[in-house]
Write an enzyme that holds these catalytic residues in place. Structure first.
Site, mmCIF file in Angstrom:
data_model
loop_
_atom_site.group_PDB
_atom_site.id
_atom_site.type_symbol
_atom_site.label_atom_id
_atom_site.label_comp_id
_atom_site.label_asym_id
_atom_site.label_seq_id
_atom_site.Cartn_x
_atom_site.Cartn_y
_atom_site.Cartn_z
ATOM 1 N N ASN A 9 12.590 20.874 -1.099
ATOM 2 C CA ASN A 9 11.610 19.938 -0.542
ATOM 3 C C ASN A 9 12.340 18.963 0.397
ATOM 4 O O ASN A 9 13.253 18.253 -0.035
ATOM 5 C CB ASN A 9 10.949 19.205 -1.719
ATOM 6 C CG ASN A 9 9.891 18.231 -1.261
ATOM 7 O OD1 ASN A 9 10.094 17.506 -0.304
ATOM 8 N ND2 ASN A 9 8.768 18.198 -1.946
ATOM 9 N N HIS A 12 12.103 13.905 1.970
ATOM 10 C CA HIS A 12 12.870 12.663 2.060
ATOM 11 C C HIS A 12 13.777 12.597 3.287
ATOM 12 O O HIS A 12 14.298 11.523 3.605
ATOM 13 C CB HIS A 12 13.600 12.387 0.754
ATOM 14 C CG HIS A 12 12.605 12.111 -0.338
ATOM 15 N ND1 HIS A 12 11.684 11.085 -0.224
ATOM 16 C CD2 HIS A 12 12.310 12.751 -1.483
ATOM 17 C CE1 HIS A 12 10.891 11.099 -1.285
ATOM 18 N NE2 HIS A 12 11.249 12.107 -2.065
ATOM 19 N N HIS A 45 5.354 17.968 1.483
ATOM 20 C CA HIS A 45 4.107 17.370 0.998
ATOM 21 C C HIS A 45 3.491 16.585 2.148
ATOM 22 O O HIS A 45 4.052 15.588 2.590
ATOM 23 C CB HIS A 45 4.441 16.447 -0.187
ATOM 24 C CG HIS A 45 3.236 15.853 -0.857
ATOM 25 N ND1 HIS A 45 3.336 15.120 -2.012
ATOM 26 C CD2 HIS A 45 1.911 15.879 -0.552
ATOM 27 C CE1 HIS A 45 2.122 14.717 -2.383
ATOM 28 N NE2 HIS A 45 1.251 15.160 -1.510
ATOM 29 N N ARG A 47 1.150 14.133 2.868
ATOM 30 C CA ARG A 47 0.358 13.142 2.144
ATOM 31 C C ARG A 47 -0.743 12.603 3.034
ATOM 32 O O ARG A 47 -0.595 12.552 4.263
ATOM 33 C CB ARG A 47 1.245 11.988 1.656
ATOM 34 C CG ARG A 47 2.293 12.397 0.654
ATOM 35 C CD ARG A 47 2.993 11.184 0.094
ATOM 36 N NE ARG A 47 2.170 10.534 -0.894
ATOM 37 C CZ ARG A 47 2.295 10.699 -2.211
ATOM 38 N NH1 ARG A 47 3.253 11.472 -2.695
ATOM 39 N NH2 ARG A 47 1.489 10.089 -3.042
ATOM 40 N N ARG A 51 3.050 9.277 4.928
ATOM 41 C CA ARG A 51 4.159 8.314 4.810
ATOM 42 C C ARG A 51 5.515 8.928 5.150
ATOM 43 O O ARG A 51 6.434 8.226 5.492
ATOM 44 C CB ARG A 51 4.197 7.697 3.414
ATOM 45 C CG ARG A 51 4.664 8.631 2.333
ATOM 46 C CD ARG A 51 4.974 7.880 1.059
ATOM 47 N NE ARG A 51 3.761 7.447 0.395
ATOM 48 C CZ ARG A 51 3.653 7.358 -0.938
ATOM 49 N NH1 ARG A 51 4.688 7.626 -1.707
ATOM 50 N NH2 ARG A 51 2.532 6.988 -1.499
ATOM 51 N N GLU A 72 2.554 21.316 0.022
ATOM 52 C CA GLU A 72 1.926 20.547 -1.059
ATOM 53 C C GLU A 72 0.905 19.604 -0.434
ATOM 54 O O GLU A 72 1.198 18.943 0.571
ATOM 55 C CB GLU A 72 2.959 19.691 -1.787
ATOM 56 C CG GLU A 72 3.977 20.458 -2.563
ATOM 57 C CD GLU A 72 5.055 19.533 -3.118
ATOM 58 O OE1 GLU A 72 4.992 18.311 -2.881
ATOM 59 O OE2 GLU A 72 5.958 20.051 -3.760
ATOM 60 N N THR A 103 4.531 11.946 -6.792
ATOM 61 C CA THR A 103 3.409 12.528 -7.525
ATOM 62 C C THR A 103 3.529 12.205 -9.018
ATOM 63 O O THR A 103 4.539 12.506 -9.637
ATOM 64 C CB THR A 103 3.395 14.064 -7.329
ATOM 65 O OG1 THR A 103 3.596 14.334 -5.950
ATOM 66 C CG2 THR A 103 2.091 14.664 -7.790
ATOM 67 N N GLU A 153 2.411 25.637 -10.712
ATOM 68 C CA GLU A 153 3.718 24.987 -10.714
ATOM 69 C C GLU A 153 3.684 24.000 -11.875
ATOM 70 O O GLU A 153 2.902 23.041 -11.864
ATOM 71 C CB GLU A 153 3.991 24.265 -9.387
ATOM 72 C CG GLU A 153 5.364 23.589 -9.415
ATOM 73 C CD GLU A 153 5.820 23.064 -8.065
ATOM 74 O OE1 GLU A 153 5.567 23.719 -7.030
ATOM 75 O OE2 GLU A 153 6.439 21.983 -8.053
ATOM 76 N N HIS A 193 9.771 18.984 -10.089
ATOM 77 C CA HIS A 193 9.667 17.525 -10.145
ATOM 78 C C HIS A 193 10.734 16.917 -11.053
ATOM 79 O O HIS A 193 10.826 17.248 -12.218
ATOM 80 C CB HIS A 193 8.285 17.030 -10.598
ATOM 81 C CG HIS A 193 7.973 15.687 -9.991
ATOM 82 N ND1 HIS A 193 8.457 14.509 -10.501
ATOM 83 C CD2 HIS A 193 7.284 15.364 -8.874
ATOM 84 C CE1 HIS A 193 8.051 13.514 -9.738
ATOM 85 N NE2 HIS A 193 7.345 14.009 -8.738
ATOM 86 N N HIS A 216 14.224 15.450 -4.199
ATOM 87 C CA HIS A 216 14.909 14.166 -4.160
ATOM 88 C C HIS A 216 16.385 14.280 -4.522
ATOM 89 O O HIS A 216 17.243 13.709 -3.830
ATOM 90 C CB HIS A 216 14.189 13.180 -5.089
ATOM 91 C CG HIS A 216 14.691 11.784 -4.969
ATOM 92 N ND1 HIS A 216 15.649 11.275 -5.806
ATOM 93 C CD2 HIS A 216 14.389 10.804 -4.089
ATOM 94 C CE1 HIS A 216 15.908 10.025 -5.448
ATOM 95 N NE2 HIS A 216 15.154 9.716 -4.409
#
Ligand code: PXP
Length: 248
Positions: A9, A12, A45, A47, A51, A72, A103, A153, A193, A216
């Protein structure tokens, strides 16, 4: 044991760019480095508040990567239509609250089968494989199968946040049981996650899990060693855990 894929992912990377409102670092460049490090998929993701990842990032990554895009998103009309136009390989429906840092908790499917089911069928009609990000809760797993999602998931956040050996074991048992139950209903099982190099091994060792989506901790580690190396370390840790589970 199912073949394993690490999905990376890159949200970030965009977080860092948005913090300055400039045009670097580029999430696509990060995605390509992740692929060189062994990622078998890239996750972003989109959003509602945009953001971090922007629509243009999703398009650039979809068109630029050699593996597959897992998008996502919330089961929200405008973003569902965006996905149907773009047609990523996978969409993972997640719950979304504007104020949350990340999330929180899995999607509530049980009791909302009509609403979630409508988004699942719209996306599936567009040729997209649909995954639902849910807690390893029997009612949610049954509801995911009932709305004809192909993939779940399993939310590994409660496991990642558990403290003390007994709590960690209990959360891991829930994930193992959830993975078995979901596979028993014909669902493909992914997870993600809160996973880090320190806690990923027991989750990667769950035979039914085919893909882990990790962001992350990989992007954080990449600050020290670069993305390729951070992805390589995570992939090797997952593969070693699977091999040792398979060897008994
Ligand atoms: N899977 C889902 C559905 C997520 O929402 C996230 C966070 O965006 C992740 C995986 C990755 O979580 P983390 O950044 O904690 O590795």
């Amino acid at each position: 044991m199912a073949e394993f894929r690490l999905g990376v992912n890159v949200d970030h990377v965009a977080t860092l760019r948005q913090a300055r409102g400039c045009d670097y670092p580029d999430p696509l460049e990060a995605a390509l480095a992740a692929e060189r490090g062994g990622a078998r998929g890239i996750t972003v993701h989109l959003r509602e508040d945009r953001r971090h990842i922007q629509d243009s990032d999703v398009i650039a990554i979809k068109n630029g990567i050699a593996t597959k895009l897992n998008l996502e998103m919330a089961a929200d009309g405008e973003i569902v239509e965006f996905a149907c136009k773009l047609r990523p390989a996978d969409v993972c429906l997640v719950p979304e609250k504007r104020q949350e840092l990340t999330t929180e908790g899995g999607l509530s499917v049980a009791g909302r089968e009509d609403f979630i089911g409508a988004a699942v069928s719209r996306l599936r009609e567009a040729g997209i494989r649909v995954s639902l990000f849910i807690d390893p809760d029997p009612a949610e797993i049954e509801a995911a199968a009932a709305v004809a999602a192909e993939v779940v998931e399993l939310h590994t956040g409660s496991y990642a946040e558990a403290s003390g050996a007994a709590q960690v074991r209990a959360r891991l048992d829930e994930l193992r049981k959830g993975a078995g139950d979901a596979a028993g209903l014909g669902l493909i099982v992914n997870g993600g996650h809160g996973l880090t190099l320190a806690n990923v091994a027991p989750v990667a060792a769950i035979a039914e899990i085919e893909e882990l989506n990790i962001g992350h901790s990989i992007v954080s580690r990449a600050i020290m060693v670069g993305i390729e190396q951070a992805v390589r370390e995570m992939n090797e840790t997952c593969l070693a855990a699977r091999k040792s589970a398979a060897d008994g």
